[in-house]
Design an enzyme around this catalytic site. Structure first.
Site, PDB file in Angstrom:
ATOM      1  N   HIS A  94      -7.256  -5.591   0.374  1.00 19.04           N
ATOM      2  CA  HIS A  94      -6.142  -4.771   0.856  1.00 19.04           C
ATOM      3  C   HIS A  94      -5.463  -5.325   2.122  1.00 19.04           C
ATOM      4  CE1 HIS A  94      -4.256  -1.003  -0.189  1.00 19.04           C
ATOM      5  NE2 HIS A  94      -4.093  -0.727   1.078  1.00 19.04           N
ATOM      6  N   SER A 116       0.819  -1.209   0.000  1.00 18.49           N
ATOM      7  CA  SER A 116       0.000   0.000   0.000  1.00 18.49           C
ATOM      8  C   SER A 116       0.863   1.273   0.000  1.00 18.49           C
ATOM      9  CB  SER A 116      -0.950  -0.063   1.202  1.00 18.49           C
ATOM     10  OG  SER A 116      -1.882   0.960   1.138  1.00 18.49           O
TER      11      SER A 116
END
Ligand code: NAG
Ligand code: NAG
Ligand code: NAG
Length: 391
Positions: free
Chosen positions: A366, A161
């Site tokens: 995620h 990320s």
């Protein structure tokens, strides 16, 4: 039973039961080094000082079979993210295989809240940074420290990320680091955020209002560790199924994606012991700007300071043409922050075609990239084949 003895039993058992609740998952309470020990490895802690004076903890589990490998965490996160799955985690898995594993932290998180002369608790100066500085200064300093202490010429890296965004910042603004990074694995890659969807996109569009509000409230640091508010949130979110249903299902999932089979309630408690950790207001606002303006560009301070910083009124875009190192992008279809359409834009802009993989389990999202309970089955094979390709 009379009321006095009932009262006594209550008084005695209430704190005791709270204590039991709080300590249910030991791993929620251990820090990186303690987790390393628990899972069989001794961890070195190094202090790395950046060019602009921030002091960052860099964790190291020495290994001798392969060259150094650095892992970089995401926003509101820390090196902990790569170890909290214990025996299944990235760090322990790589260490068991003999890799020389390093896990970095960026300025402002719980392992990076120190500076040579700025006080994080004394006003906004310490917090005047976004992920730009985390790439330009922090990642550069961490890499140089590792190269210096190992005597190696180059290093392999893995980012998650924001940990990928800081790579794109560094490699585009200081292209000499393309030589120092032999290969980079980007988990849930973040550069372009053109295709975010609600609720995140809705909030991102309001960045000016949100920024103004936070600034006026003196909130230059967000989610300070052990602040009363964060302690309360983490405590409530750790309380068994209720914490899971409210915090994981209702709050976290709309942002990160929903995948209950891979993040089970007991492990959610462990996550809540480590996440979120502090960052700057500007880091969050910078990502919102990238999304709202549909440009992977430097921070927009407003025209006056923009001109001072950049000698132009609009912040310059990051020149991804300069990113020439070997890259492996790994994305998930159910990841609503790193969206496949945005990863596609990144793929077309990078000058050398990166290796690209979309995770097979349809719900992969995620959080799963660092926390899924079956990373060994679905993710690690691609990690090891990418590391091989970098040789
Ligand atoms: C982790 O905890 C140990 C105490 O068990 C402490 O000595 C160490 O400094 C801590 N590490 C960090 C980075 O906070
Ligand atoms: C982790 O795995 C090792 C080796 O398989 C095992 O000996 C150890 O007990 C495990 N540790 C924990 C805390 O589960
Ligand atoms: C993520 O986005 C997809 C659409 O692309 C949507 O179907 C899904 O419900 C979203 N997930 C969450 C948890 O909001």
């Amino acid at each position: 039973m009379n009321s006095i003895s009932t009262t006594i039993i209550l008084l005695v058992s209430l704190p005791a039961s709270l204590f039991v609740l709080h300590t249910r998952s030991e791993d929620a309470k251990l820090n990186f080094t303690e987790l390393g020990m628990k899972y069989g490895h001794s961890v070195e802690e190094h202090d790395v000082v950046t060019e602009d004076g921030y002091i960052l903890t860099l964790f190291h589990i020495p290994g001798d079979t392969k060259g150094p490998l650095l892992l970089m965490h995401g926003l509101f996160d820390s090196a902990d993210t790569f170890i909290i799955r214990g025996n299944l985690s990235f760090i322990i898995t790589l260490a068991n295989k003999g890799y020389d594993v390093w896990a970095g932290n960026t300025r402002g998180n719980k392992y990076g809240r120190r500076h040579k002369y700025l006080d994080p608790d004394a006003g906004p100066k310490f917090w005047d940074f976004s992920f730009h500085e985390a790439g330009y200064y922090d990642l550069a300093a961490l890499i140089d420290f590792i190269l210096e202490s190992t005597g190696e010429q180059s290093i392999k890296t893995i980012g998650h990320s924001q940990g990928t965004a800081i790579h794109f910042v560094l490699l585009s603004t200081r292209p000499e680091y393309n030589e120092k990074i032999k290969g980079f694995i980007a988990l849930a890659p973040i550069a372009f955020l053109n295709n975010l969807i609600p609720p995140v996109s809705t909030v991102a569009k309001k960045w000016q209002v949100i920024n103004k509000f936070l600034k006026a409230s003196g909130m230059d640091e967000l989610l300070r560790d052990h602040s009363a508010a964060l302690d309360l949130i983490q405590l409530l979110c750790s309380q068994g199924l209720i914490g899971y249903d409210v915090c994981y299902v209702l709050i976290s999932s709309p942002i990160f994606g929903f995948d209950p089979e891979r993040i089970e309630p007991d492990f959610w408690e462990v996550i809540m012991g480590h996440f979120p950790t502090s960052t700057s207001r500007r880091s969050l606002v910078h990502f919102a700007q990238v999304s709202d303006k549909k440009r992977f560009a430097q921070y927009d301070y407003g025209t006056v300071r923009n001109f001072r910083e950049y000698k132009q009124l609009i912040p310059p875009s990051y020149n991804l043409e300069k990113v020439t190192t070997k890259i492996s992008l790994i994305a998930g279809e159910n990841d609503n922050l790193s969206r496949l359409k945005d990863v596609d834009i990144l793929r077309t802009v990078l000058p050398k075609e990166p290796k690209y993989h979309v995770m097979e389990p349809i719900l992969w999202n995620h959080v799963d990239f660092t926390c899924a309970n079956d990373m060994d089955v679905y993710l690690y094979p691609y990690i090891f084949s990418s590391l091989q390709d970098f040789e």
